[in-house]
Design an enzyme around this catalytic site. Structure first.
Site, PDB file in Angstrom:
ATOM      1  N   SER A   1       0.794  -1.236   0.000  1.00  0.00           N
ATOM      2  CA  SER A   1       0.000   0.000   0.000  1.00  0.00           C
ATOM      3  C   SER A   1       0.824   1.282   0.000  1.00  0.00           C
ATOM      4  O   SER A   1       0.240   2.369  -0.081  1.00  0.00           O
ATOM      5  CB  SER A   1      -0.940   0.014   1.206  1.00  0.00           C
ATOM      6  OG  SER A   1      -1.996  -0.889   1.015  1.00  0.00           O
TER       7      SER A   1
ATOM      8  N   LYS B   1      -0.004   3.783  -2.665  1.00  0.00           N
ATOM      9  CA  LYS B   1      -1.062   4.786  -2.626  1.00  0.00           C
ATOM     10  C   LYS B   1      -0.522   6.209  -2.555  1.00  0.00           C
ATOM     11  O   LYS B   1      -1.233   7.165  -2.905  1.00  0.00           O
ATOM     12  CB  LYS B   1      -2.004   4.504  -1.465  1.00  0.00           C
ATOM     13  CG  LYS B   1      -2.791   3.193  -1.622  1.00  0.00           C
ATOM     14  CD  LYS B   1      -3.752   2.991  -0.470  1.00  0.00           C
ATOM     15  CE  LYS B   1      -4.603   1.743  -0.661  1.00  0.00           C
ATOM     16  NZ  LYS B   1      -3.852   0.495  -0.454  1.00  0.00           N
TER      17      LYS B   1
ATOM     18  N   SER C   1      -5.771   3.082   4.192  1.00  0.00           N
ATOM     19  CA  SER C   1      -5.437   2.125   3.125  1.00  0.00           C
ATOM     20  C   SER C   1      -6.638   1.361   2.590  1.00  0.00           C
ATOM     21  O   SER C   1      -6.544   0.177   2.261  1.00  0.00           O
ATOM     22  CB  SER C   1      -4.368   1.123   3.596  1.00  0.00           C
ATOM     23  OG  SER C   1      -3.090   1.653   3.425  1.00  0.00           O
TER      24      SER C   1
END
Length: 565
Positions: A369, A372, A426
């Site tokens: 993640s 992101k 997330s």
């Protein structure tokens, strides 16, 4: 009078062939000298190229003067003189005159374009921006007053005028670019004003008009403009204290692929934009130097390399000792690194760029993640309407299968809320919705993501999706360090990643979200940006910008066993 003109034309035509070979020699010498310098030595390279161009002009003028003095006193009418036999010098002079006229017409057209632009511009009366630019000018020790004018239809900020300089700012950048990025571009333009680059640029045009016929002149002039932009970048980056902020601003300008460069004035888009962005984001990544043909210069290079090699060991040891001492003064950071069990570690001093800790920082591994952060930057670069509603649909659910999510299908929230949920907690469905909402759809998002990777100079990074679910999303700790540094220039990302919690209202009731980094909000931790990641392939990862021990640090932990509790 006609005799003087004829004699001058004859001398000019006679000097032209000789200058062709002389300029070729200057070209070889300058190429050898430049090969001995480093790309980051922009000021030295700029001075060398200016000296080379000045030498070309001086040598040509000297050749013409010498040829004129060598003319017989009787002039062309003295047909018995072998010096006046044939008419080829006159034809050469006529050809030169025609070419110089075309080159001058090109410059005149550019000046006319600039005058029309100035007439169409309007004063920029925003008091806040005037104060901001005045502050930048004071810090750059500019003694001349610099005007600010807004222009519609212009693609890049640019500098016009020398005695009374003016910054021309595109109106669309004022409304469509984050203020911090626009400030970086204006700092770049003020650097041009500080160095009188507008005047130097006009002198270059004069040399190009007079010596238009030789490729060496155009090569040197091109090199001067490239190094000029690099120097202005260095000055602006030092002024604002964040080189990557300027790189982000240049990347935003590069998105306008159809924009034409300014013809006569220094502008922020000049030079090789991708090269400038990489230079700002990777100042220590320099191409290998080439060997030179001239034996004397090759010997000088060997001596320089040998001298550097003798001193490299002690200097490196000194830097390592300094890094260990600096880390010893940051027990919280040291304890966090030890407890994480991360196999790839990077701790950077954000201001100086010095590496305090580096463990396998150049090896690419899955990053989950942490992806992101890139997703958020790419989205914000497109300057979308963050208030527009976004609905989670089946495509988001399918893409996020197997990952973390709380938003149900059918949930609707503003784009800025989706961005916050993707960064703070997330949520993979929210992250996929961001990519799907990108102008042009997911395909356009993927292209923009590739451009962002290139702009930031990420050497080992690869992204297959916007969420980080794919184990093919990989990067090195050094790459993540660059991503964190770039992301700090986005106030929205810094705010969202350091928020403690968020409540999103749904038909079935509110959904509570918390920050996935338990250190956010904890006493003793001053976190400016944060992102965590967890997956079977990536392990536990953490990327932060944190203030500790009076220093601003970038911390990256990849493939760890545990995150802070």
């Amino acid at each position: 009078m006609s005799g003087l003109l004829l004699g001058g034309a004859w001398a000019l035509g006679t000097a032209l062939p000789a200058f062709l070979w002389q300029a070729l020699g200057i070209h070889c010498a300058m190429a050898a000298l430049l090969s001995l310098t480093r790309p980051r030595d922009a000021r030295l390279r700029y001075a060398l190229c200016c000296a080379g161009l000045l030498l070309c002009a001086a040598m040509f003028a000297a050749d013409v003067a010498h040829a004129y003095r060598a003319l017989p006193a009787a002039g062309p009418a003295d047909a018995a003189s072998p010096l006046w036999s044939g008419t080829w010098p006159l034809w050469c002079a006529m050809a030169w005159l025609g070419g110089a006229a075309l080159a001058a017409l090109r410059v005149w057209a550019g000046m006319a374009w600039l005058r029309r632009l100035l007439r169409a511009s309007q004063p920029w009366t925003d008091a806040a921006w005037q104060a901001r630019v005045a502050g930048l000018a004071r810090r750059m020790r500019l003694r001349r007053e610099v005007g600010l004018r807004l222009v519609r239809g212009l693609c890049t900020p640019m500098t016009a005028g020398w005695f009374k300089p003016v910054l021309l700012v595109p109106a669309n950048l004022v409304t469509g670019m984050p203020p911090d990025l626009l400030e970086a571009l204006l700092a770049h333009e003020l650097a041009h004003v500080r160095r009188h680059d507008y005047l130097v640029n006009l002198l270059q045009f004069a040399a190009e008009i007079l010596l238009f016929f030789h490729p060496t002149v155009w090569w040197l002039s091109r090199r001067i403009r490239i190094e000029r932009e690099r120097i202005a970048d260095d000055m602006a980056a030092a002024l604002i204290g964040q080189p990557r902020r300027l790189a982000l601003a240049l990347n935003a300008l590069s998105q306008d692929a159809d924009a034409a460069p300014a013809p006569v004035a220094p502008a922020a888009r000049d030079g090789d934009l991708l090269d400038r962005i990489r230079r700002l984001t990777r100042p220590d990544s320099l191409p290998a130097r080439r060997a030179v043909a001239m034996p004397a210069l090759a010997a000088m290079l060997a001596v320089a390399i040998a001298g550097a090699g003798v001193q490299a060991g002690p200097a490196d040891d000194g830097r390592a000792d300094a890094a260990r001492r600096a880390l010893a003064q940051l027990p919280g950071i040291d304890a966090l690194i030890q407890s994480s069990g991360a196999s790839h570690v990077l701790v950077l001093d954000a201001r100086s760029g010095d590496t305090l800790v580096g463990v396998a920082e150049n090896e690419a591994v899955p990053i989950a993640s942490l992806t992101k952060l890139m997703t958020a930057m790419v989205l914000l670069d497109a300057a979308p309407d963050l208030s527009q509603p976004v609905r989670i649909d089946e495509r988001d659910a399918e893409a996020a299968r197997g990952g973390a999510w709380q938003l149900p299908v059918g949930a609707v929230a503003p784009l800025d809320t989706m961005l916050k949920l993707a960064l703070m907690s997330s949520d993979n469905r929210a992250a996929h919705a961001l990519a799907r909402s990108y102008p042009g759809g997911e395909a356009a998002f993927a292209r923009a993501l590739r451009r962002k990777v290139a702009a930031l100079g990420l050497e080992h990074a690869r992204f297959e999706d916007a969420m980080g679910i794919s184990p093919s999303n990989r990067a090195s700790a050094a790459d993540i360090g660059r991503i964190v540094s770039a992301a700090t220039a986005y106030p929205q990302i810094a705010l969202d990643t350091t928020s403690l919690d968020e409540s999103v209202g749904m038909d079935a009731g509110a959904i509570q979200y918390r920050n996935t980094n338990p250190l956010v909000g904890r006493q003793g931790w001053d976190i400016r940006l944060s992102k965590t990641a967890t997956s079977a392939e990536a392990g536990r990862c953490l990327a932060m910008r944190v203030q500790a021990g009076g220093r601003e640090l970038t911390l990256v932990l990849l493939n760890g066993r545990a995150l802070p509790a």
